[in-house]
Enzyme design. Structure first.
Site, short mmCIF file in Angstrom:
data_model
loop_
_atom_site.label_atom_id
_atom_site.label_comp_id
_atom_site.label_asym_id
_atom_site.label_seq_id
_atom_site.Cartn_x
_atom_site.Cartn_y
_atom_site.Cartn_z
N ASP A 67 0.82 -1.21 0.00
CA ASP A 67 0.00 0.00 0.00
C ASP A 67 0.86 1.27 0.00
OD1 ASP A 67 0.97 -0.44 2.56
OD2 ASP A 67 -0.98 -0.50 3.53
N ASN A 137 -8.06 -2.38 14.00
CA ASN A 137 -9.44 -2.71 13.61
C ASN A 137 -9.46 -3.93 12.67
OD1 ASN A 137 -8.36 -1.62 11.32
ND2 ASN A 137 -9.82 0.06 11.12
N HIS A 139 -7.45 -4.32 10.02
CA HIS A 139 -7.08 -4.07 8.63
C HIS A 139 -5.75 -4.73 8.28
CE1 HIS A 139 -5.03 -0.01 9.74
NE2 HIS A 139 -4.07 -0.77 9.27
N GLU A 144 -9.71 -1.62 4.97
CA GLU A 144 -10.44 -1.25 6.18
C GLU A 144 -11.71 -2.11 6.30
OE1 GLU A 144 -9.09 0.49 8.34
OE2 GLU A 144 -8.47 2.48 7.70
C1 GLP Z 1 -0.72 0.66 8.82
C2 GLP Z 1 -0.31 -0.09 7.54
C3 GLP Z 1 -0.45 -1.57 7.71
C4 GLP Z 1 0.14 -1.97 9.03
C5 GLP Z 1 -0.72 -1.45 10.15
C6 GLP Z 1 -0.19 -1.78 11.55
O1 GLP Z 1 -1.88 1.39 8.72
N1 GLP Z 1 -0.97 0.31 6.35
O2 GLP Z 1 0.17 -2.24 6.61
O3 GLP Z 1 0.19 -3.38 9.14
O4 GLP Z 1 -0.90 -0.05 10.01
O5 GLP Z 1 0.89 -0.96 11.87
P1 GLP Z 1 1.85 -1.20 13.08
O6 GLP Z 1 2.73 -2.35 12.68
O7 GLP Z 1 2.60 0.08 13.21
O8 GLP Z 1 1.01 -1.53 14.26
#
Ligand code: GLP
Length: 242
Positions: A67, A137, A139, A144
């Site tokens: 992404d 959440n 995702h 989402e």
């Molecule tokens: C972001 C990214 C995800 C990631 C998630 C969790 O929004 N787009 O790919 O896995 O958040 O992030 P973190 O590893 O900082 O908890």
């Protein structure tokens, strides 16, 4: 589903790096699906260490990232292109021309998404190993919670919860982009192998819900329960409720 329980973040990172390393060693021209966020930082640092020790060769590897924020150029230090360059690509011998991230600067969402889908299709429609973090959440990538599992790369409106969670990386909440381009759940499910990494108490509840609760697009990661080669690597805190 295969579960690896690590003592802490450092061990989780080493286990994840072991799995990615074996993929690279067994198939030197693998297509890796890579992720951003704070969770994979330790995994990438381990991979860099192993490259520097002469144990890994990235020269034939292709990477396709999940992404990117819409509107951020790759030079912005909060863009996912910048993240990948600074945490991994700049430190290993991967050919940068074989590293793909959606084009955050393309304002036409249809154009950006179809260009990215074309890249994914050119590489067989599914990566060899997909690395994923997990949002609070549920995702994955930026898929989402919604009413249906999204298929291929699409433009998403980020949820309030995601914007708040990611605000820590920006000057303030208002500076967080409101939209992103992300691979869809179908693209993720097309990966031959999927690995989710999770760390910390704050992920325990969503880990339980996503991987031991009902399969629903309201919890996008729950689709992974149906994947035939899914590995969950987490530390004791994140796996504390399962
Ligand atoms: C972001 C990214 C995800 C990631 C998630 C969790 O929004 N787009 O790919 O896995 O958040 O992030 P973190 O590893 O900082 O908890």
């Amino acid at each position: 589903m295969q579960i690896y329980k690590a003592k802490n973040y450092e061990q989780m990172s080493r286990i994840a790096a072991n799995i990615i390393s074996s993929q690279i060693i067994l198939k030197p021209d693998s297509v890796l699906g890579l992720a951003t966020g704070s969770t994979p930082i330790g995994t990438y640092a381990e991979l860099v260490k192993r490259y520097q020790n002469g144990d890994l060769d990235f020269s034939a590897i292709t990477s396709i990232n999940l992404d990117e924020y819409k509107g951020l150029p790759g030079t912005n230090d909060q863009s996912y292109r910048y993240f990948m360059n600074t945490n991994l690509f700049n430190h290993v011998n991967i050919n940068k021309e074989h590293t793909y991230v959606p084009d955050g600067l393309e304002p036409d969402s249809d154009k950006a998404c179809s260009a990215y889908n074309a890249i994914i299709h050119q590489h067989g429609g599914g990566v060899d190993l997909q690395l994923l973090g997990l949002g609070h959440n549920g995702h994955i990538g930026f898929n989402e919670p919604s009413d249906a599992f999204d298929k291929e790369t699409h433009c998403v409106d980020l949820s309030e919860r995601t914007i708040e969670a990611n605000a820590r990386f920006f000057e303030n909440k208002d500076a967080v982009p409101k939209q992103a381009y992300t691979m869809g759940i179908q693209t993720i499910m097309n990966a031959k192998k999927v690995m989710v990494i999770v760390s910390g108490k704050d992920k325990a509840e969503i880990v339980k819900k996503a991987f031991f609760g009902p399969i629903t697009p309201q919890v996008p990661a729950s689709a992974l329960q149906l994947h035939q080669d899914f590995v969950l690597v987490g530390d004791e805190e994140a796996l504390g409720l399962i």
